[in-house]
Write a protein that holds these residues in place. Structure first.
Motif, PDB file in Angstrom:
ATOM      1  N   SER A  94      -3.714  -2.233  -5.765  1.00  0.00           N
ATOM      2  CA  SER A  94      -3.619  -3.036  -4.549  1.00  0.00           C
ATOM      3  C   SER A  94      -2.161  -3.315  -4.189  1.00  0.00           C
ATOM      4  CB  SER A  94      -4.352  -4.368  -4.747  1.00  0.00           C
ATOM      5  OG  SER A  94      -3.606  -5.212  -5.597  1.00  0.00           O
ATOM      6  N   TYR A  95      -1.914  -3.470  -2.901  1.00  0.00           N
ATOM      7  CA  TYR A  95      -0.594  -3.832  -2.404  1.00  0.00           C
ATOM      8  C   TYR A  95      -0.708  -4.868  -1.294  1.00  0.00           C
ATOM      9  CZ  TYR A  95       1.449   0.235  -4.733  1.00  0.00           C
ATOM     10  OH  TYR A  95       1.878   1.127  -5.682  1.00  0.00           O
ATOM     11  N   THR A  96       0.064  -5.935  -1.398  1.00  0.00           N
ATOM     12  CA  THR A  96       0.230  -6.806  -0.239  1.00  0.00           C
ATOM     13  C   THR A  96       1.192  -6.101   0.720  1.00  0.00           C
ATOM     14  OG1 THR A  96       2.146  -7.931  -1.188  1.00  0.00           O
ATOM     15  CG2 THR A  96      -0.027  -8.868  -1.685  1.00  0.00           C
ATOM     16  N   GLY A  97       1.301  -6.614   1.933  1.00  0.00           N
ATOM     17  CA  GLY A  97       2.241  -6.042   2.897  1.00  0.00           C
ATOM     18  C   GLY A  97       3.662  -6.049   2.342  1.00  0.00           C
ATOM     19  N   GLN A  98       3.970  -7.138   1.636  1.00  0.00           N
ATOM     20  CA  GLN A  98       5.281  -7.309   1.030  1.00  0.00           C
ATOM     21  C   GLN A  98       5.523  -6.267  -0.057  1.00  0.00           C
ATOM     22  OE1 GLN A  98       5.362 -11.241  -0.637  1.00  0.00           O
ATOM     23  NE2 GLN A  98       7.597 -11.366  -0.655  1.00  0.00           N
ATOM     24  N   GLN A  99       4.486  -5.954  -0.816  1.00  0.00           N
ATOM     25  CA  GLN A  99       4.655  -5.028  -1.931  1.00  0.00           C
ATOM     26  C   GLN A  99       4.796  -3.580  -1.470  1.00  0.00           C
ATOM     27  OE1 GLN A  99       1.164  -6.435  -4.207  1.00  0.00           O
ATOM     28  NE2 GLN A  99       2.540  -6.981  -5.868  1.00  0.00           N
ATOM     29  N   VAL A 100       4.234  -3.262  -0.300  1.00  0.00           N
ATOM     30  CA  VAL A 100       4.242  -1.841   0.125  1.00  0.00           C
ATOM     31  C   VAL A 100       5.639  -1.235   0.242  1.00  0.00           C
ATOM     32  CG1 VAL A 100       3.748  -0.293   2.081  1.00  0.00           C
ATOM     33  CG2 VAL A 100       1.956  -1.808   1.216  1.00  0.00           C
ATOM     34  N   ASN A 120       6.009   4.016  -3.007  1.00  0.00           N
ATOM     35  CA  ASN A 120       5.016   3.566  -3.994  1.00  0.00           C
ATOM     36  C   ASN A 120       3.654   4.211  -3.749  1.00  0.00           C
ATOM     37  OD1 ASN A 120       6.594   1.814  -5.554  1.00  0.00           O
ATOM     38  ND2 ASN A 120       6.328   0.151  -4.063  1.00  0.00           N
ATOM     39  N   MET A 121       3.262   4.260  -2.478  1.00  0.00           N
ATOM     40  CA  MET A 121       1.953   4.833  -2.153  1.00  0.00           C
ATOM     41  C   MET A 121       1.894   6.315  -2.523  1.00  0.00           C
ATOM     42  SD  MET A 121       0.869   2.948   1.423  1.00  0.00           S
ATOM     43  CE  MET A 121       2.350   3.398   2.323  1.00  0.00           C
ATOM     44  N   ARG A 122       2.986   7.042  -2.211  1.00  0.00           N
ATOM     45  CA  ARG A 122       3.048   8.462  -2.560  1.00  0.00           C
ATOM     46  C   ARG A 122       2.905   8.660  -4.068  1.00  0.00           C
ATOM     47  NH1 ARG A 122       1.908  11.571   1.360  1.00  0.00           N
ATOM     48  NH2 ARG A 122       3.223  11.469   3.200  1.00  0.00           N
ATOM     49  N   ALA A 123       3.586   7.805  -4.838  1.00  0.00           N
ATOM     50  CA  ALA A 123       3.529   7.925  -6.301  1.00  0.00           C
ATOM     51  C   ALA A 123       2.098   7.687  -6.794  1.00  0.00           C
ATOM     52  CB  ALA A 123       4.490   6.932  -6.948  1.00  0.00           C
ATOM     53  N   ASP A 124       1.428   6.686  -6.218  1.00  0.00           N
ATOM     54  CA  ASP A 124       0.054   6.405  -6.628  1.00  0.00           C
ATOM     55  C   ASP A 124      -0.880   7.557  -6.256  1.00  0.00           C
ATOM     56  OD1 ASP A 124       0.241   3.935  -7.908  1.00  0.00           O
ATOM     57  OD2 ASP A 124       0.300   2.854  -6.016  1.00  0.00           O
ATOM     58  N   ARG A 129      -4.458   7.919  -7.748  1.00  0.00           N
ATOM     59  CA  ARG A 129      -4.987   6.582  -7.474  1.00  0.00           C
ATOM     60  C   ARG A 129      -5.338   6.384  -5.994  1.00  0.00           C
ATOM     61  NH1 ARG A 129      -0.202   4.685 -10.215  1.00  0.00           N
ATOM     62  NH2 ARG A 129      -0.662   4.677 -12.435  1.00  0.00           N
ATOM     63  N   VAL A 130      -6.360   5.571  -5.762  1.00  0.00           N
ATOM     64  CA  VAL A 130      -6.629   5.077  -4.425  1.00  0.00           C
ATOM     65  C   VAL A 130      -5.668   3.915  -4.168  1.00  0.00           C
ATOM     66  CG1 VAL A 130      -8.318   3.899  -2.958  1.00  0.00           C
ATOM     67  CG2 VAL A 130      -9.055   5.760  -4.473  1.00  0.00           C
ATOM     68  N   VAL A 131      -5.056   3.899  -2.997  1.00  0.00           N
ATOM     69  CA  VAL A 131      -4.126   2.828  -2.637  1.00  0.00           C
ATOM     70  C   VAL A 131      -4.847   1.856  -1.700  1.00  0.00           C
ATOM     71  CG1 VAL A 131      -1.982   2.309  -1.418  1.00  0.00           C
ATOM     72  CG2 VAL A 131      -2.124   4.329  -2.888  1.00  0.00           C
ATOM     73  N   VAL A 132      -4.847   0.587  -2.056  1.00  0.00           N
ATOM     74  CA  VAL A 132      -5.537  -0.420  -1.236  1.00  0.00           C
ATOM     75  C   VAL A 132      -4.500  -1.415  -0.708  1.00  0.00           C
ATOM     76  CG1 VAL A 132      -7.304  -2.215  -1.192  1.00  0.00           C
ATOM     77  CG2 VAL A 132      -7.648  -0.173  -2.611  1.00  0.00           C
ATOM     78  N   VAL A 133      -4.353  -1.447   0.616  1.00  0.00           N
ATOM     79  CA  VAL A 133      -3.283  -2.232   1.237  1.00  0.00           C
ATOM     80  C   VAL A 133      -3.887  -3.381   2.054  1.00  0.00           C
ATOM     81  CG1 VAL A 133      -1.352  -2.149   2.871  1.00  0.00           C
ATOM     82  CG2 VAL A 133      -1.812  -0.195   1.377  1.00  0.00           C
ATOM     83  N   ALA A 134      -3.282  -4.548   1.942  1.00  0.00           N
ATOM     84  CA  ALA A 134      -3.688  -5.698   2.748  1.00  0.00           C
ATOM     85  C   ALA A 134      -3.293  -5.443   4.202  1.00  0.00           C
ATOM     86  CB  ALA A 134      -3.019  -6.968   2.236  1.00  0.00           C
TER      87      ALA A 134
END
Lengths: 412, 412
Positions: A94-100, A120-124, A129-134
């Motif tokens: 999971s990622y908050t907007g801040q973490q993305v 980060n998303m590319r690495a996941d 991994r599935v990337v889940v963003v707020a």
């Protein structure tokens, strides 16, 4: 194998059971080999609960703190969805907007996305991994949490798809696509397989509430194919894309009928027919942040004119109070208003190259004895203001006049 | 003018009304000219609500996502408290653990603070703003949200105070201080004006639940004066500080009586009196993560010995099952257990320099015909295990024997 960005709205993740159902859906796509990035809204009701807490403390809560508060809603959803995916053996993070991070300007509660860091998303994704963003949230340059305002989760989905150059941005919602018109009004309304960004924009701005205008603009600007689907029902939904990509669209003159009952018309009677009169009437309306939609002016015999325009029904009294002052100065005779009106619009890129669309529309309405009070047009839209009581009749007759009642074609 | 770090727990911010009351309190301190940094917990009930959502999805939710989920609780509180302060005309700014940033290790759900960046908080304090920080949470080196585990908000308060070199860390809670013993057991129990870190640690580990042990250790390590106060009642509370700072503490031999009923005793009867027998009995208990508290061994006449120790009541059956195997190997005669026991402890730095504390304690119990089953001591504590039914009687008689019933002195 494709990269899909999927967005699930508040109703789609409104309960633990529905979050589990979304996890099932994602698991299926993942098993088919697709890379998946998911943007989610707050569980339905949660944002209102949080806003309720805020308004019980302050009539005028600080926008910065409002964003800190309401952004927790989506943060809860991303965590729960990842847990549900983990339970299914699907790696997810999971990622908050801040973490993305989703960098925005600092306009709290209505921020605009400036940049998205995809590293980060590319690495996941590379790690399977599935990337889940707020959805709905970001962070400004100083590390303050921001939110994107109404419909912001759709915008997050589209922006992620644009930044990641995804093959498709799939917006899961509680309807199974974009319809030729509201099925509650016309039983023969049918789901469109495809529609252009421009048509979708006109449909949205004319009252169709399937997608937020801003996310459609965004998708159009970055040419992100957008698909509207149901979270609760399988099906191909409606694909929103560039006109050029699809020859078959050319054959359709009118794609849909949009309508709304949100407006009221205001008429200033007996305005002296002098240069600048219309501006003097409308300028203070704009200054009061009242949005004016359709404007029509008729010349009458005695060197005075009547000016009519429409505003949101909530703004009628405010508009009349402002006009009272202006009209006294101008020497206008009277101000009248009517909230019992409706706007009906036909939308379609096909009308660019087809003559006679307007006359088909006006004839259809005339056949039903429906009087047209005002008309406004764009390149791919014609909208008319009519008496509210004729609204359903008008929509049905136009739906039929433009051949929209026919069975949908098979998807090609 | 001082710099205070204040921590408000879940009950203190449990409703919108209570958040308003906390804002009033902070406004008052601010008006007196103090610099204020506030650490808050989630509204009471909120963390359990969030954990309930998680457990309805998974029996074993991912720790990383659990932290993303529960950290929203404090985030809601910081936003609401700032709104309440703004309404009172007090400049304030909220920070999540990530925004501060409070750097922790990556041990999700039980992370430890490694470093706190004070630059943003310093800038806000200089600008006259109240700083409101989400307790219980931090961020690891990779930007993952972490939580500090149980009692973590107290730790946040103390850590902020240490990092900012605050004059005092004030822990607001639902009791108005640390008492000589539980007022529900001894009506004459009185609030302590002052207590040392060491005494507080012994009180906490012996069953007094006013403060989490970890935050007291932390405060002692960094010499942060800690004050426990009530959110609901004005008063000076109890100051917890270094012994050296206060000469008056020397006069008191025993500061408080702690007790608990959480333990049960287990006795292995007829253990062959050979080297290594005790170790062979206790090693597998430790390996099974069962905490052993008091251990006593008596030599009996026939070259065998009885070994008795206490464990948490929840662990008795598990311990007995393990012992069964070991005892068969060792040739021990029998295993007995008794859950109807209680532990009573007297705590005070004064006993270091005063002889006869133990005999005063044992005499007081003997006068009530209370049999002492086990004894354990530290430099500033003597604890005894007695029959549970005598617990209240023992606490009252000790409270009186050590002169704790007297009226509190005026604060100096």
């Amino acid at each position: 194998m494709s990269l899909f960005v999927q967005k699930y709205g508040g109703t789609s993740v409104g309960t633990v059971e529905r979050i589990e159902a979304v996890a099932d859906k994602i698991t299926k796509f993942k098993a088919e080999g697709h890379d998946m990035v998911i943007a989610v809204s707050a569980m339905s009701g949660e944002t209102n609960r949080l806003l309720g807490l805020a308004s019980s403390i302050s009539d005028n809560p600080t926008p910065r703190e409002l964003d800190v508060l309401v952004s927790t809603g989506e943060q809860v959803t991303i965590a729960l969805l990842c847990m549900a995916l983990h339970k299914r053996g699907v790696e997810a993070r999971s990622y908050t907007g801040q973490q993305v991070k989703i960098l925005t300007d600092s306009a709290h509660t209505k921020a605009r996305i400036q940049d998205i860091d995809v590293s980060n998303m590319r690495a996941d994704l590379s790690a399977g991994r599935v990337v889940v963003v707020a959805g709905f949230q970001g962070v400004d340059e100083d590390g303050n949490i921001t939110t994107l305002g109404r419909g912001g989760s759709d915008t997050t989905g589209v922006a992620l798809a644009a930044a990641l150059k995804a093959d498709e941005c799939q917006i899961y919602t509680d309807v199974d696509g974009v319809y030729t018109t509201d099925p509650r009004v016309v039983s023969g309304a049918r789901r469109l397989e495809k529609i252009t960004f421009e048509e979708m924009l006109e449909m949205a701005s004319q009252g169709s509430k399937v997608l937020q205008i801003r996310s459609v603009e965004f998708a159009g600007k970055y040419n992100v194919p957008l698909r509207v689907l149901s979270s609760f029902k399988d099906g191909p939904g409606t694909l929103i894309s560039l006109e050029e990509d699809d020859a078959s669209m050319e054959q359709v003159v009118v794609s849909g009928i949009a309508f709304n009952r949100d407006e009221a018309k205001v008429t200033v009677i007996g305005v002296p027919d002098t240069p600048g009169a219309a501006a003097r009437i409308l300028a203070p309306i704009g200054e009061a942040n009242i949005e004016v939609d359709v404007i029509v002016q008729n010349i009458s015999a005695d060197n005075t004119t009547d000016l009519t325009f429409t505003v949101h029904r909530n703004d009628v009294e405010k508009a009349k109070a402002i006009l009272k002052v202006v009209c006294d100065e101008l020497g206008a005779k009277d101000i009248k208003s009517d909230a019992k009106i409706a706007k009906v619009s036909i939308v379609g890129v096909g009308m660019r190259s087809h003559a006679g669309v307007a006359s088909t529309m006006f004839s259809a309405l005339a056949n039903e004895n429906i009087n047209i009070q005002m008309i406004t047009t764009s390149e791919i839209k014609i909208a008319v203001i009519i008496e509210e009581r004729y609204l359903e009749l008008a929509v049905r007759s136009l739906h039929s006049a433009f051949g929209l009642d026919a069975q949908p074609q098979e998807e090609n």
